[in-house]
Enzyme design. Structure first.
Site, PDB file in Angstrom:
ATOM      1  N   VAL A 107      55.725  62.556 -63.927  1.00 16.49           N
ATOM      2  CA  VAL A 107      56.198  62.404 -62.624  1.00 16.49           C
ATOM      3  C   VAL A 107      55.326  63.899 -62.040  1.00 16.49           C
ATOM      4  O   VAL A 107      55.667  64.735 -60.874  1.00 16.49           O
ATOM      5  CB  VAL A 107      57.252  62.557 -62.362  1.00 16.49           C
ATOM      6  N   LYS A 112      44.734  60.725 -69.291  1.00 10.18           N
ATOM      7  CA  LYS A 112      44.677  60.253 -70.121  1.00 10.18           C
ATOM      8  C   LYS A 112      44.977  61.975 -71.319  1.00 10.18           C
ATOM      9  O   LYS A 112      46.178  62.512 -72.498  1.00 10.18           O
ATOM     10  CB  LYS A 112      43.971  60.144 -70.930  1.00 10.18           C
ATOM     11  N   ASP A 129      40.493  58.467 -65.693  1.00  5.63           N
ATOM     12  CA  ASP A 129      41.311  58.795 -64.793  1.00  5.63           C
ATOM     13  C   ASP A 129      42.827  58.701 -64.710  1.00  5.63           C
ATOM     14  O   ASP A 129      42.895  59.474 -63.872  1.00  5.63           O
ATOM     15  CB  ASP A 129      40.493  59.932 -63.728  1.00  5.63           C
ATOM     16  N   GLU A 130      42.935  58.557 -65.875  1.00  5.31           N
ATOM     17  CA  GLU A 130      44.825  57.863 -65.549  1.00  5.31           C
ATOM     18  C   GLU A 130      45.908  58.996 -65.968  1.00  5.31           C
ATOM     19  O   GLU A 130      46.702  59.133 -65.909  1.00  5.31           O
ATOM     20  CB  GLU A 130      44.759  56.280 -66.653  1.00  5.31           C
ATOM     21  N   THR A 152      28.467  59.578 -64.149  1.00  2.09           N
ATOM     22  CA  THR A 152      27.823  61.061 -64.146  1.00  2.09           C
ATOM     23  C   THR A 152      26.391  61.958 -63.991  1.00  2.09           C
ATOM     24  O   THR A 152      26.398  62.960 -64.102  1.00  2.09           O
ATOM     25  CB  THR A 152      29.105  61.261 -65.119  1.00  2.09           C
ATOM     26  N   GLY A 178      37.035  63.515 -68.678  1.00  2.00           N
ATOM     27  CA  GLY A 178      37.089  64.907 -68.194  1.00  2.00           C
ATOM     28  C   GLY A 178      38.356  64.993 -67.896  1.00  2.00           C
ATOM     29  O   GLY A 178      39.442  63.982 -66.903  1.00  2.00           O
ATOM     30  N   HIS A 179      39.119  65.436 -69.211  1.00  2.00           N
ATOM     31  CA  HIS A 179      40.730  65.433 -69.225  1.00  2.00           C
ATOM     32  C   HIS A 179      41.562  66.842 -68.933  1.00  2.00           C
ATOM     33  O   HIS A 179      40.959  67.337 -69.883  1.00  2.00           O
ATOM     34  CB  HIS A 179      40.505  65.493 -70.664  1.00  2.00           C
ATOM     35  N   GLN A 201      37.580  57.788 -70.762  1.00  2.00           N
ATOM     36  CA  GLN A 201      37.454  56.789 -70.080  1.00  2.00           C
ATOM     37  C   GLN A 201      38.317  55.512 -70.363  1.00  2.00           C
ATOM     38  O   GLN A 201      39.309  55.912 -70.057  1.00  2.00           O
ATOM     39  CB  GLN A 201      35.770  55.444 -69.975  1.00  2.00           C
TER      40      GLN A 201
HETATM   41  P1  GDP Z   1      42.393  61.525 -68.014  1.00  2.00           P
HETATM   42  O1  GDP Z   1      40.570  61.799 -67.541  1.00  2.00           O
HETATM   43  O2  GDP Z   1      42.850  60.139 -68.042  1.00  2.00           O
HETATM   44  O3  GDP Z   1      42.733  62.903 -68.834  1.00  2.00           O
HETATM   45  O4  GDP Z   1      42.124  61.883 -66.263  1.00  2.00           O
HETATM   46  P2  GDP Z   1      42.235  63.281 -65.424  1.00  2.00           P
HETATM   47  O5  GDP Z   1      42.362  64.678 -66.242  1.00  2.00           O
HETATM   48  O6  GDP Z   1      40.354  63.230 -65.293  1.00  2.00           O
HETATM   49  O7  GDP Z   1      42.498  63.321 -64.006  1.00  2.00           O
HETATM   50  C1  GDP Z   1      44.380  62.710 -63.805  1.00  2.00           C
HETATM   51  C2  GDP Z   1      44.993  64.432 -62.813  1.00  2.00           C
HETATM   52  O8  GDP Z   1      45.662  63.608 -62.314  1.00  2.00           O
HETATM   53  C3  GDP Z   1      44.549  65.481 -63.476  1.00  2.00           C
HETATM   54  O9  GDP Z   1      44.263  66.172 -62.067  1.00  2.00           O
HETATM   55  C4  GDP Z   1      45.881  65.511 -64.030  1.00  2.00           C
HETATM   56  O10 GDP Z   1      46.132  67.017 -64.013  1.00  2.00           O
HETATM   57  C5  GDP Z   1      46.495  65.067 -63.214  1.00  2.00           C
HETATM   58  N1  GDP Z   1      47.863  64.303 -63.335  1.00  2.00           N
HETATM   59  C6  GDP Z   1      48.266  63.734 -64.615  1.00  2.00           C
HETATM   60  N2  GDP Z   1      49.432  63.124 -64.268  1.00  2.00           N
HETATM   61  C7  GDP Z   1      50.533  63.756 -63.419  1.00  2.00           C
HETATM   62  C8  GDP Z   1      51.558  63.012 -62.593  1.00  2.00           C
HETATM   63  O11 GDP Z   1      52.395  62.570 -63.257  1.00  2.00           O
HETATM   64  N3  GDP Z   1      50.769  63.235 -60.961  1.00  2.00           N
HETATM   65  C9  GDP Z   1      50.519  63.890 -60.191  1.00  2.00           C
HETATM   66  N4  GDP Z   1      50.217  64.124 -59.402  1.00  2.00           N
HETATM   67  N5  GDP Z   1      49.454  64.527 -61.043  1.00  2.00           N
HETATM   68  C10 GDP Z   1      48.977  64.501 -62.584  1.00  2.00           C
HETATM   69  P1  IMO Z   2      37.566  60.679 -67.910  1.00  2.00           P
HETATM   70  O1  IMO Z   2      37.099  59.613 -69.545  1.00  2.00           O
HETATM   71  C1  IMO Z   2      36.062  57.484 -64.959  1.00  2.00           C
HETATM   72  C2  IMO Z   2      32.577  55.942 -64.426  1.00  2.00           C
HETATM   73  C3  IMO Z   2      31.273  56.410 -64.039  1.00  2.00           C
HETATM   74  C4  IMO Z   2      30.315  55.359 -63.756  1.00  2.00           C
HETATM   75  C5  IMO Z   2      30.144  55.168 -64.573  1.00  2.00           C
HETATM   76  C6  IMO Z   2      29.372  54.926 -65.397  1.00  2.00           C
HETATM   77  O2  IMO Z   2      37.839  60.541 -67.502  1.00  2.00           O
HETATM   78  O3  IMO Z   2      38.710  58.670 -67.789  1.00  2.00           O
HETATM   79  P2  IMO Z   2      28.171  57.143 -66.857  1.00  2.00           P
HETATM   80  O4  IMO Z   2      28.312  58.223 -66.517  1.00  2.00           O
HETATM   81  O5  IMO Z   2      28.813  57.257 -68.383  1.00  2.00           O
HETATM   82  O6  IMO Z   2      27.585  56.152 -67.561  1.00  2.00           O
HETATM   83  O7  IMO Z   2      29.156  56.746 -65.847  1.00  2.00           O
HETATM   84  O8  IMO Z   2      31.900  55.526 -65.168  1.00  2.00           O
HETATM   85  N1  IMO Z   2      32.606  56.981 -64.842  1.00  2.00           N
HETATM   86  C7  IMO Z   2      34.404  57.819 -65.981  1.00  2.00           C
HETATM   87  N2  IMO Z   2      34.741  57.515 -64.700  1.00  2.00           N
HETATM   88  N3  IMO Z   2      36.631  59.092 -65.866  1.00  2.00           N
HETATM   89  C8  IMO Z   2      35.471  58.563 -66.737  1.00  2.00           C
HETATM   90  O9  IMO Z   2      36.154  59.557 -67.952  1.00  2.00           O
HETATM   91  C9  IMO Z   2      33.935  58.161 -66.094  1.00  2.00           C
HETATM   92  N4  IMO Z   2      33.512  58.351 -67.052  1.00  2.00           N
HETATM   93  C10 IMO Z   2      32.124  57.390 -67.115  1.00  2.00           C
HETATM   94  O10 IMO Z   2      31.749  57.301 -62.707  1.00  2.00           O
HETATM   95  O11 IMO Z   2      31.099  54.985 -62.407  1.00  2.00           O
HETATM   96 MG    MG Z   3      39.117  62.008 -66.368  1.00  2.00          MG
END
Ligand code: GDP
Ligand code: IMO
Ligand code: MG
Length: 425
Positions: A414, A16, A13-14, A129, A40-41, A224
């Site tokens: 940002v 990506k 959830d960085e 998950t 979840g991207h 991940q």
């Molecule tokens: P991923 O799994 O690495 O693609 O990340 P996620 O989508 O799960 O979580 C990132 C969340 O941060 C999403 O809700 C994005 O819309 C949001 N996001 C991404 N970049 C930024 C940012 O620079 N600032 C803020 N406030 N939100 C961001």
């Molecule tokens: P994205 O791609 C954050 C975590 C789960 C759990 C562990 C194992 O959006 O960054 P799993 O269902 O894969 O067997 O769960 O990994 N996990 C994630 N945490 N972002 C994800 O994906 C994740 N996918 C799995 O919360 O701790």
């Molecule tokens: Mg995610």
């Protein structure tokens, strides 16, 4: 044009999704190489928010070719739903989405195993998950899994599914007292998925290697994060695939000599979902503040994410195991209001200072983070378009991170929208 891997350098959830979406316009192919719909991207384009779970985030660029590689595990129902959702938003995937015939398939019994094991609620709980990811990869490695190609061949599918259902039912009954699955029901249900995905299924390894021969460019989309990688992460609190850079090769059939660069996506602080060690985790008040400001709730499960200070120990480790040469810092704006900001530069355990990540579970679970404290900037950054216009203390924070990590920051995010991005010259 070079071929690059973009992956998460923390616990997922960085951001990506946002970064892949930004970079995708300069690539011909965008490929997922591991994980499944546990990912979840999120991509925000104007007023629309897209959350992609299985399909590469590049799909939102209308002419790009997207591939789900052999290293991914596919829940066909989730895939069909995701295709439907995109089509309902006028994003046509036909003719530009390809799925590896070697990708493994998730069945309802995988999800039930995942759920039953998790619900035991003892110390072994991982906080998955519950999408059946772990049990599906376990079947792959134990050589009993079913692949997309098997689903396409009714005779093989019938035989392999039967064997699996019989075996799983016995285990489910003995271990959990669970009544099990009816073969006919699963056979019919999955058979009905076949015509819906058939047109996407092919030899994606061949497609990719032919494209590379023609000098087409490929963007590998990690899911991940490195600390959730089954080899390098905080085992056993990890996912079941190779989220690190090596997975891009094994999960697609593209050799390492073809990959030119690895970019790490790093949040300006740290989050993780589920159980497992997290040395820099905030205490209650800060947790609430950052979780609310950063909307830190899972994009797949909606679970609140655990939040903490930036941990340079794990990011340095990610840089090392992935060969990361460039970093993207996301969510800098979430720290805008803070008076003081901590950067973890080491862990203290049993009187010893650790500056490098160690897989020693005892240490990582019980260590004390060592912090360097910096002054916050207490100004909004969401509208800023250039590095030099950032508040002085924000620049100092980023420069300090860059110095400790020893890797240059090339992009700063940002805000969640495309335009809320600073390219570092
Ligand atoms: P991923 O799994 O690495 O693609 O990340 P996620 O989508 O799960 O979580 C990132 C969340 O941060 C999403 O809700 C994005 O819309 C949001 N996001 C991404 N970049 C930024 C940012 O620079 N600032 C803020 N406030 N939100 C961001
Ligand atoms: P994205 O791609 C954050 C975590 C789960 C759990 C562990 C194992 O959006 O960054 P799993 O269902 O894969 O067997 O769960 O990994 N996990 C994630 N945490 N972002 C994800 O994906 C994740 N996918 C799995 O919360 O701790
Ligand atoms: Mg995610």
């Amino acid at each position: 044009m070079s071929n690059i891997v973009v992956l998460g350098a923390q616990w997922g959830d960085e951001g990506k999704g946002k970064v892949i979406d930004l970079l995708a316009k300069d690539f011909d192919y965008i490929v997922r190489y591991q994980g499944g719909n546990n990912a979840g991207h999120t991509v925000v384009i104007g007023d629309e928010t897209f959350v992609l779970h299985l399909i590469p985030s590049g799909i939102l660029h209308k002419k790009k070719i997207c591939i789900i590689g052999n290293g991914v595990v596919i829940d066909p129902k989730a895939l069909i739903d995701e295709i439907g959702k995109l089509e309902s938003k006028s994003i046509d995937v036909k003719g530009r989405l390809f799925i590896s015939e070697n990708a493994h398939i998730i069945f309802p019994y995988h999800k039930v195993f995942d759920e039953l094991k998790e619900n035991q609620k003892d110390e072994s709980k991982i906080g998955t998950t519950k999408k059946g990811i772990g049990p599906c990869y376990a079947d792959k490695v134990s050589r009993s899994g079913l692949r997309v190609a098997d689903l396409m061949n009714d005779k093989i599918f019938k035989q392999k599914l039967k064997e699996n259902v019989e075996e799983k039912n016995k285990i489910l009954k003995i271990l959990y007292g669970f009544d099990g699955f009816r073969f006919e029901e699963l056979y019919e249900k999955y058979g009905s998925f076949r015509p819906k995905i058939k047109e996407f299924v092919c030899n994606t390894t061949l497609i990719l290697n032919k494209a590379l021969k023609k000098k087409k460019s490929v963007l590998f989309e990690g899911a991940q994060g490195t600390m959730l990688d089954v080899d390098y992460g905080t085992y056993p609190f990890v996912t079941s695939s190779s989220a690190s850079a090596g997975g891009a090769c094994t999960g697609t059939g593209v050799g390492p000599t073809r990959i030119n660069k690895v970019i790490g996506v790093v949040k300006a602080y740290t989050t993780r979902v589920g159980e497992g060690p997290f040395p820099t985790e905030f205490t209650r008040d800060m947790m609430d503040k950052i979780r609310t400001k950063g909307c830190e709730f899972g994009a797949t499960t909606g679970r609140p994410r655990r939040c903490g200070w930036f941990d340079s120990v794990i990011v340095k480790y990610s840089v090392m195991v992935n060969g990361i040469s460039e970093i993207v810092i996301t969510k800098l704006d979430v720290l805008d209001e803070l008076e003081k900001i901590n950067i973890c530069v080491g862990y203290k355990y049993n009187g010893k200072l650790y500056e490098h990540f160690s897989p020693d579970r005892e240490m990582i679970e019980n260590c004390q983070p060592v912090y360097e404290q910096m002054d916050g900037w207490q100004e909004k950054t969401v509208h800023i378009k250039s590095f030099w216009k950032l508040p002085k203390n924000a620049k100092s924070y980023l420069k300090r991170i860059q110095k400790i990590i020893g890797t240059k920051i090339v992009l700063i995010s940002v805000g969640s929208e495309r335009k809320q991005t600073i390219v570092v010259e």
